[in-house]
Design an enzyme around this catalytic site. Structure first.
Site, PDB file in Angstrom:
ATOM      1  N   GLU A   1     -10.506   1.486   2.952  1.00 19.13           N
ATOM      2  CA  GLU A   1     -10.713   1.043   1.573  1.00 19.13           C
ATOM      3  C   GLU A   1     -10.436  -0.466   1.485  1.00 19.13           C
ATOM      4  OE1 GLU A   1      -7.754   2.481  -1.107  1.00 19.13           O
ATOM      5  OE2 GLU A   1      -8.874   1.928  -2.902  1.00 19.13           O
ATOM      6  N   HIS A   2      -9.243  -0.878   1.947  1.00 17.23           N
ATOM      7  CA  HIS A   2      -8.885  -2.301   1.993  1.00 17.23           C
ATOM      8  C   HIS A   2      -8.700  -2.704   3.449  1.00 17.23           C
ATOM      9  CE1 HIS A   2      -7.022  -0.684  -1.780  1.00 17.23           C
ATOM     10  NE2 HIS A   2      -7.634  -1.722  -2.312  1.00 17.23           N
TER      11      HIS A   2
ATOM     12  N   GLN B   1       0.831  -1.200   0.000  1.00 13.89           N
ATOM     13  CA  GLN B   1       0.000   0.000   0.000  1.00 13.89           C
ATOM     14  C   GLN B   1       0.867   1.252   0.000  1.00 13.89           C
ATOM     15  OE1 GLN B   1      -3.323  -0.385  -0.310  1.00 13.89           O
ATOM     16  NE2 GLN B   1      -3.106   1.737  -0.869  1.00 13.89           N
TER      17      GLN B   1
ATOM     18  N   HIS C   1     -53.733  13.852  -9.052  1.00 10.00           N
ATOM     19  CA  HIS C   1     -53.239  12.493  -8.823  1.00 10.00           C
ATOM     20  C   HIS C   1     -54.399  11.569  -8.462  1.00 10.00           C
ATOM     21  CE1 HIS C   1     -49.305  14.379  -8.701  1.00 10.00           C
ATOM     22  NE2 HIS C   1     -48.720  13.218  -8.501  1.00 10.00           N
TER      23      HIS C   1
ATOM     24  N   HIS D   1       2.324   3.132  -3.113  1.00  7.99           N
ATOM     25  CA  HIS D   1       1.488   3.936  -4.009  1.00  7.99           C
ATOM     26  C   HIS D   1       1.865   5.415  -3.942  1.00  7.99           C
ATOM     27  CE1 HIS D   1      -1.287   1.222  -5.856  1.00  7.99           C
ATOM     28  NE2 HIS D   1      -1.635   0.674  -4.715  1.00  7.99           N
TER      29      HIS D   1
ATOM     30  N   ASP E   1      -6.177  -6.439  -6.035  1.00  5.07           N
ATOM     31  CA  ASP E   1      -5.789  -5.300  -6.870  1.00  5.07           C
ATOM     32  C   ASP E   1      -5.724  -5.690  -8.341  1.00  5.07           C
ATOM     33  OD1 ASP E   1      -5.510  -3.660  -4.687  1.00  5.07           O
ATOM     34  OD2 ASP E   1      -3.353  -3.980  -4.475  1.00  5.07           O
TER      35      ASP E   1
END
Lengths: 422, 422
Positions: free
Chosen positions: A317-318, A250, A410, A253, A351
Site C-alpha cells: 500500500e505504502h 504504520q 447492426h 494502526h 497520510d
C-alpha cells in the site's frame, strides 16, 4: 523485528503473504442487517442503533447546531492545519481533471470523453478512538472537485474536527449512523438517508463485509479494504531512526498492520532494530505497535534487482524508498499504492497533508487497483458524432464486422443510412 | 412498441426499472465450480469441460497451428475491416494516456502520479453463435496500449476472426476454456493458465456470477454486467427509419435487451412504430428482436427538460440523441455510458469501429461506472518527494493533525526529522 537473511525466491510467497481470514461468518452476520435496512429503512436504523450501540437514535441526521458549533471548539492551530491539508489535497487532485479532447479517428468521425461527477456519493467515517477527519478531507475533496451534487457523510462520531472538515469539503448531509447499517442505508436509501451511487470509506470488518456484499449486487465502492501496510526499502544512505519511526507509524494502526523492511545491508537492519526498540517504548500505543512489529519482517536481499522484484511481488500500500537512487528505483516499481522518496518524505506526510490521497489499495490489491483520486468520483462518458461523409468512410468497416458477427440489424442501421446518402 | 403518453414522474421508477432476477441460484451453482478450479487446477478444467460441454480438453491452450492458420481463412474484406477498427480504437484510446505532471503543492513538496499498466490481465470472450471478435479489440487494444505484460484470453471459440484480432492486440496466451471455470482459472491460476490481476469481458449468467463472486473476494473486474440497452431521444429532425433501425440493432441482442424511445412528438413515435414492424420482418433474428421490442417502451414527454430528467434517471448504456440540438442536450446528460449524436451516428459504429469502447455500464450502472478505457488497464501510483525545506513547511501541519487523531508515531516520524534539521 525478525531478520530473514537471503530467502530463496520460492519462499517469497509465504514470506509476503498477508494473514487471510474467512469473511464467511461476518458476511452471515451482515447479510440480515442489509436486508433489514432495505426493508424497514429508518426504523431499522433506529432498532440497530439501540441493539448494537445502546443509542436512542430519534434524530438520524446530525443536529445542525452540533455542526455549527464544531468550528468554535477547535484550536486555531488544528483548524489552520486542516485548512493547509485541504489546500494541498485540493491542489494535487485538481490537476487530475481531464479536459475534453475531441479526436477525429477518421475524417468526419469525432469521438471524445466528458468527465461528469457522480451525482450522489456516500462517505463513511468510523467512530472509535481516532477521529479520522483526515479521511473526510481525502474523500471529500475529490468529491467536491468532481462536482458531486449530493455528498452524504455517515459517521457515528460527532468529533468537531470531522464536522469542520465536512463543512470545508461541502458535505451536503450528515447522519449519525455507523456500522454495516450505515453502508446499507446509503446503498438502498431510507426515509432520511438518500440512496447514493457509490460508497467510500474505511471501517471495521462488518463495514467491509457490507461493502463487498453490496458490490456483488452491483453497488459501486471505492475498493476492497484491508489492514494498512508499509514496505521500506533502505540502503546505507537511510537514517535508521527515521526508518524505525516510519515502521512504527504504520505499526501503531493496529496489531494486524503489515510492516516490511527490505535492504541489502545487514548492519543497517540491525541498527534499525535497535532504535526500533527504544522508540517503541516511548509510544502511547506501544502494545498495539509491538504486536505488529513482532509479526513483521526485515528481509535481507542480495542486490537491488532482487529488492525490486520482491517489492513488486509484495505490492505494498505504502512504499518508502530510502535509498540514494530513489527516483531511479521508483521507475522500476510496478506494484504499489503510493511511493515516498528519500529521507525527508515520511509516509505520515502523505497520510495527512502533502496532497496525495491516503485511501490506497492494501492486501496486494495495488497489483490491479489505484488509490482514490478525482477519477473515483467521476464517470467518463464517451460521445461521438459522425458526419454523412464520416459514415461513408467508416460504414463499410462496420457492415463487414456486423455481418461476420451475425448481427444483421447492426449492419442495417448503417446500410440504411448509407443508402439514403447515395 | 408500447407508447406511454405523458407518464407522471411518480411512475418513472416503475417504467424505467430493469427486470431484476435473483442471482442466488446461479451463485449456488457457480460457487462449487470456483472452488473446484481453485483446488484442482487443470484437472478441474478438464473435468468441467467434459461435464458441461462434452469436450475432451487434453490441450487447454489453443493450439499454435490453429492460431497461425486463422488469418488465411478470413476474407480480405473482413481483415481490412478489423484492421481499420483496430486503428480507430487505438487512436482514440491512445489519447487517454495521462502524462506525468509533477505538482509542487508547497515549496519543496512535490507530488505526481505514474500510470503503470496492470502486469497481468485476463480477457474472456464467450462462445455461442456470434463470434465476438469486436470485443477482443475493445479489451485488447487498451491492454496493449497500457503495456500489460501478460494478456490472457480465454474463449471456447476458435473462430478465426477472434484469433486474428487476438494477434493484432498482442494477446500473449489463449486458452480454450469457457464458462465460470474460465473466470476461476484466471482468478486463481492453474498449472496452464496464469493467475491474472484483473478480469474483463462479457458472458452468460454463470460467467457474470463468477466475476461478481470473485469481486467480493477482492479480484478486480471490469464492471458488473447486464443485458445491453439503448435509449433514443428523438425530435422531428430524426428519421423514423433510422431510429427504428437503431432500436432493432439493440433488440437483436436478445429478448432481454432493453430499448427505450423518448420524444415530445406523438406523431413521430407512431411513425417509428410503423417502420419498426416492417424492418423487424426482414431480420434473421426477428423472433428474438420481437420479444425485446414487445417489452420496450416509447415514452411521450411534455418537453425537453422532462426528457433530459427522464434520460438521466434511466442512465442508459447507449444513448442516441437524434435531435437538432444534440450537442446542447449532450452537455445536460449526467448519466449514460456512451452518447451518439445526430442522424448519422448509429450505435453500431461505436459497437465496432468508430474508436470508442463498447464495453459499457448497463442496468443503470452508468450512474457510477464508466465504460472500459485505457484507465481500466492502468494503475495510477502516486509518488511524492519532500525536501528538508519542504518538510519544515509541511511538518507542523502533519504534527497537529496526527496529534489530534491520537496517532503519535505518525507525528514522531515528522518530529524526529524536523529535530535533525535544527
Amino acid at each position: 523485528m525478525q531478520i530473514i537473511p537471503y530467502p530463496n525466491r520460492s519462499e517469497w510467497p509465504a514470506l509476503l503473504a498477508r494473514p487471510t481470514q474467512s469473511m464467511a461468518n461476518i458476511e452471515k452476520a451482515v447479510a440480515p442487517i442489509l436486508e433489514q435496512v432495505q426493508k424497514e429503512g429508518d426504523a431499522a436504523l433506529r432498532a440497530l442503533a439501540l441493539k448494537f450501540d445502546k443509542i436512542d437514535l430519534t434524530e438520524i441526521a446530525m443536529p445542525p447546531a452540533t455542526v455549527a458549533a464544531a468550528e468554535a471548539s477547535l484550536t486555531e492551530e488544528l483548524k489552520a492545519a486542516i485548512r493547509q491539508a485541504y489546500a494541498n489535497i485540493r491542489k494535487f487532485h485538481e490537476t487530475q481533471y481531464q479536459p475534453v479532447q475531441k479526436i477525429e479517428t477518421m475524417l468526419g468521425v469525432t469521438c471524445w470523453r466528458r468527465s461528469v461527477g457522480i451525482e450522489k456519493v456516500g462517505l463513511y467515517i468510523p467512530g472509535g478512538s481516532a477521529p479520522l477527519f483526515s479521511t473526510v478531507l481525502m474523500l471529500g475533496v475529490p468529491a467536491q472537485l468532481a462536482g458531486c451534487k449530493e455528498i452524504v457523510l455517515c459517521t457515528p462520531s460527532d468529533h468537531p474536527a470531522i464536522l469542520y472538515a465536512a463543512q470545508l469539503v461541502g458535505v451536503t448531509k450528515i447522519f449519525r449512523i455507523g456500522g454495516a447499517q450505515a453502508i446499507a442505508a446509503m446503498a438502498y436509501g431510507t426515509e432520511s438517508v438518500p440512496k447514493v451511487y457509490k460508497i467510500f470509506g474505511p471501517g471495521n470488518q462488518y463495514v467491509t463485509a457490507a461493502k463487498m456484499l453490496l458490490a456483488k449486487e452491483g453497488v459501486a465502492i471505492d475498493m476492497p479494504a484491508g489492514p494498512s501496510e508499509v514496505a521500506v526499502y533502505a540502503d546505507g544512505s537511510a537514517v535508521p531512526a527515521f526508518v524505525a519511526a516510519d515502521l512504527l507509524s504504520q505499526a501503531e494502526h493496529g496489531a494486524d498492520s503489515q510492516v516490511l523492511l527490505v535492504s541489502t545491508d545487514k548492519k543497517f537492519l540491525a541498527s534499525v532494530n535497535i532504535t526500533l526498540s527504544t522508540q517503541l517504548e516511548a509510544l502511547p500505543r506501544k502494545e498495539l505497535a509491538r504486536k505488529a512489529i513482532e509479526n513483521s519482517k526485515a528481509i535481507l536481499v542480495e542486490d537491488e534487482a532482487e529488492a525490486i522484484d520482491l517489492l513488486n511481488e509484495y505490492a505494498a500500500e505504502h512504499l518508502i524508498l530510502s535509498v540514494s537512487n530513489a527516483e531511479e528505483i521508483c521507475e522500476k516499481i510496478i506494484n504499489a499504492g503510493s511511493i515516498f522518496l528519500g529521507n525527508y518524505t515520511p509516509e505520515s506526510c502523505g497520510d495527512y497533508a502533502s496532497g496525495t490521497n491516503h485511501t490506497l489499495p492494501t492486501n496486494g490489491h495495488a497489483r490491479a487497483y489505484s488509490g482514490v483520486s478525482l477519477d473515483s468520483f467521476v464517470k467518463k462518458i464517451t460521445v461521438q458524432h459522425i458526419t454523412p461523409e464520416g459514415l461513408k468512410a467508416l460504414g463499410p468497416t462496420v457492415e463487414a464486422m456486423a455481418e461476420a458477427e451475425s448481427l444483421h440489424a447492426h449492419k442495417r442501421a448503417v446500410s440504411l443510412r448509407l443508402s439514403s446518402l447515395k
